[in-house]
Design an enzyme around this catalytic site. Structure first.
Site, short mmCIF file in Angstrom:
data_model
loop_
_atom_site.label_atom_id
_atom_site.label_comp_id
_atom_site.label_asym_id
_atom_site.label_seq_id
_atom_site.Cartn_x
_atom_site.Cartn_y
_atom_site.Cartn_z
N HIS A 191 -9.82 5.09 -12.80
CA HIS A 191 -9.20 4.38 -13.93
C HIS A 191 -9.23 2.99 -12.20
O HIS A 191 -9.31 3.65 -10.77
CB HIS A 191 -7.58 3.89 -13.98
CG HIS A 191 -7.68 4.48 -14.63
ND1 HIS A 191 -6.32 4.29 -16.16
CD2 HIS A 191 -8.21 5.36 -15.64
CE1 HIS A 191 -6.09 5.09 -16.88
NE2 HIS A 191 -7.70 5.53 -17.39
N CYS A 234 -1.74 5.49 -13.10
CA CYS A 234 -1.92 4.95 -12.07
C CYS A 234 -0.53 3.87 -10.90
O CYS A 234 -0.56 4.00 -10.43
CB CYS A 234 -2.77 3.11 -12.09
SG CYS A 234 -4.47 4.02 -13.32
N GLU A 247 -7.47 0.89 -10.81
CA GLU A 247 -6.36 1.29 -9.71
C GLU A 247 -7.04 2.64 -9.12
O GLU A 247 -6.57 2.19 -7.28
CB GLU A 247 -5.11 1.04 -9.91
CG GLU A 247 -4.17 0.25 -11.06
CD GLU A 247 -5.04 0.27 -12.24
OE1 GLU A 247 -4.50 0.14 -13.08
OE2 GLU A 247 -5.71 0.85 -12.70
N CYS A 284 -1.57 1.50 -16.44
CA CYS A 284 -0.94 2.82 -17.34
C CYS A 284 -0.06 3.72 -15.87
O CYS A 284 -0.21 3.75 -14.94
CB CYS A 284 -2.74 4.19 -17.62
SG CYS A 284 -3.42 4.88 -15.88
#
Length: 145
Positions: free
Chosen positions: A53, A86, A55, A83
């Protein structure tokens, strides 16, 4: 002085890069002392890795740039609410401040935590939220054709 909008626009550029690469358009930047030290965008399709992701990419790049695993004085800007995975990484990295654009009512951390972030990080949300959400809507509309 540079503000949240300035740095979120840089994160949006990362999201645009993800979009161009066929990735879900989420971008992130890490800022320390008013300068960007790391950038990242989703690479889950490219790397065949569900953990890639935006992040995570930005946190890893920032840790490498600093030569340290903790980002205690850093601000993370991300175009979409993180999410739960993360959010945990942000907490473990001890990010001082999290700033995000669009909320994620399906997979955002707040869905699972009742809105409470899993660390003491300062949270600022809704920065350029319409622009962040519009890019995601455009991506998914095109994907569903």
């Amino acid at each position: 002085m540079l503000d949240d909008t300035y740095f979120m626009r840089i994160a949006l550029q990362e999201a645009e890069d993800a979009y161009t690469e066929g990735e879900i358009p989420v971008g992130a930047v890490v800022v320390l002392d008013g300068r960007v030290i790391a950038k990242g965008h989703n690479l889950t399709e490219t790397l065949h890795d569900v953990t890639a992701h935006a992040e995570m990419m930005a946190i890893t790049a920032a840790a490498n740039a600093l030569g340290a695993k903790y980002l205690q004085d850093c601000t993370l800007y991300v175009t979409l609410e993180p999410c739960l995975m993360c959010a945990g990484a942000i907490a473990h990295a001890q990010v001082k401040t999290l700033v995000f654009g669009a909320s994620d009512p399906k997979r955002g951390y707040s869905v699972y935590t009742g809105g409470k972030f899993p660390s003491k990080a300062e949270i600022r949300k809704g920065i350029l939220d319409d622009e962040c959400a519009e890019l995601l809507k455009k991506f998914f509309t095109e994907r569903r054709k």
